[in-house]
Motif scaffolding. Structure first.
Motif, mmCIF file in Angstrom:
data_model
loop_
_atom_site.group_PDB
_atom_site.id
_atom_site.type_symbol
_atom_site.label_atom_id
_atom_site.label_comp_id
_atom_site.label_asym_id
_atom_site.label_seq_id
_atom_site.Cartn_x
_atom_site.Cartn_y
_atom_site.Cartn_z
ATOM 1 N N ASN A 92 9.154 1.075 4.910
ATOM 2 C CA ASN A 92 9.443 0.466 6.210
ATOM 3 C C ASN A 92 9.867 -0.996 6.110
ATOM 4 O O ASN A 92 10.109 -1.643 7.112
ATOM 5 C CB ASN A 92 8.233 0.602 7.132
ATOM 6 N N PHE A 93 9.988 -1.507 4.905
ATOM 7 C CA PHE A 93 10.369 -2.903 4.694
ATOM 8 C C PHE A 93 11.883 -3.032 4.852
ATOM 9 O O PHE A 93 12.633 -2.216 4.316
ATOM 10 C CB PHE A 93 9.937 -3.345 3.286
ATOM 11 N N PHE A 95 10.328 1.715 -2.444
ATOM 12 C CA PHE A 95 10.142 3.142 -2.210
ATOM 13 C C PHE A 95 11.230 3.718 -1.311
ATOM 14 O O PHE A 95 11.545 4.897 -1.409
ATOM 15 C CB PHE A 95 8.759 3.423 -1.609
ATOM 16 N N SER A 96 11.822 2.911 -0.452
ATOM 17 C CA SER A 96 12.898 3.435 0.399
ATOM 18 C C SER A 96 14.110 3.828 -0.438
ATOM 19 O O SER A 96 14.847 4.741 -0.088
ATOM 20 C CB SER A 96 13.291 2.420 1.473
ATOM 21 N N GLU A 107 -0.259 6.896 -2.942
ATOM 22 C CA GLU A 107 0.621 6.837 -4.104
ATOM 23 C C GLU A 107 1.237 5.445 -4.256
ATOM 24 O O GLU A 107 1.441 4.975 -5.386
ATOM 25 C CB GLU A 107 1.718 7.890 -3.997
ATOM 26 N N VAL A 108 1.545 4.817 -3.133
ATOM 27 C CA VAL A 108 2.054 3.442 -3.158
ATOM 28 C C VAL A 108 0.992 2.522 -3.769
ATOM 29 O O VAL A 108 1.289 1.717 -4.654
ATOM 30 C CB VAL A 108 2.431 2.964 -1.736
ATOM 31 N N LEU A 109 -0.246 2.669 -3.307
ATOM 32 C CA LEU A 109 -1.335 1.848 -3.840
ATOM 33 C C LEU A 109 -1.552 2.086 -5.326
ATOM 34 O O LEU A 109 -1.756 1.140 -6.095
ATOM 35 C CB LEU A 109 -2.633 2.138 -3.069
ATOM 36 N N LEU A 124 4.408 -5.209 -0.329
ATOM 37 C CA LEU A 124 4.960 -5.784 0.892
ATOM 38 C C LEU A 124 5.230 -4.619 1.843
ATOM 39 O O LEU A 124 5.908 -3.659 1.480
ATOM 40 C CB LEU A 124 6.248 -6.539 0.601
ATOM 41 N N THR A 125 4.718 -4.713 3.069
ATOM 42 C CA THR A 125 4.866 -3.611 4.013
ATOM 43 C C THR A 125 4.784 -4.114 5.447
ATOM 44 O O THR A 125 4.240 -5.179 5.706
ATOM 45 C CB THR A 125 3.787 -2.540 3.767
#
Length: 56
Positions: A8-9, A27-28, A38-40, A51-52
């Motif tokens: 979402n960044f 990730f985008s 999974e991000v963590l 960053l989010t």
């Protein structure tokens, strides 16, 4: 510093950070729809700062 941005960044912000010479994984670009845990996990493994704009 190394950063990991959630999907979402804003893309423009990613480009500006990279243009400033920062190491930014996104990730985008790489894996949209990745679950938060999974991000963590990736951030911890690669020692990156997340960053989010995610509110949950």
């Amino acid at each position: 510093m190394q950063f990991l941005v959630n999907e979402n960044f804003p893309r423009l912000s990613i480009c500006l950070l990279r243009d400033a010479g920062l190491d930014v994984a996104s990730f985008s670009e790489e894996a949209p729809g990745t679950k938060d845990f999974e991000v963590l996990a990736r951030a911890a493994q690669e020692k990156r700062i997340i960053l989010t704009f995610d509110r949950d």
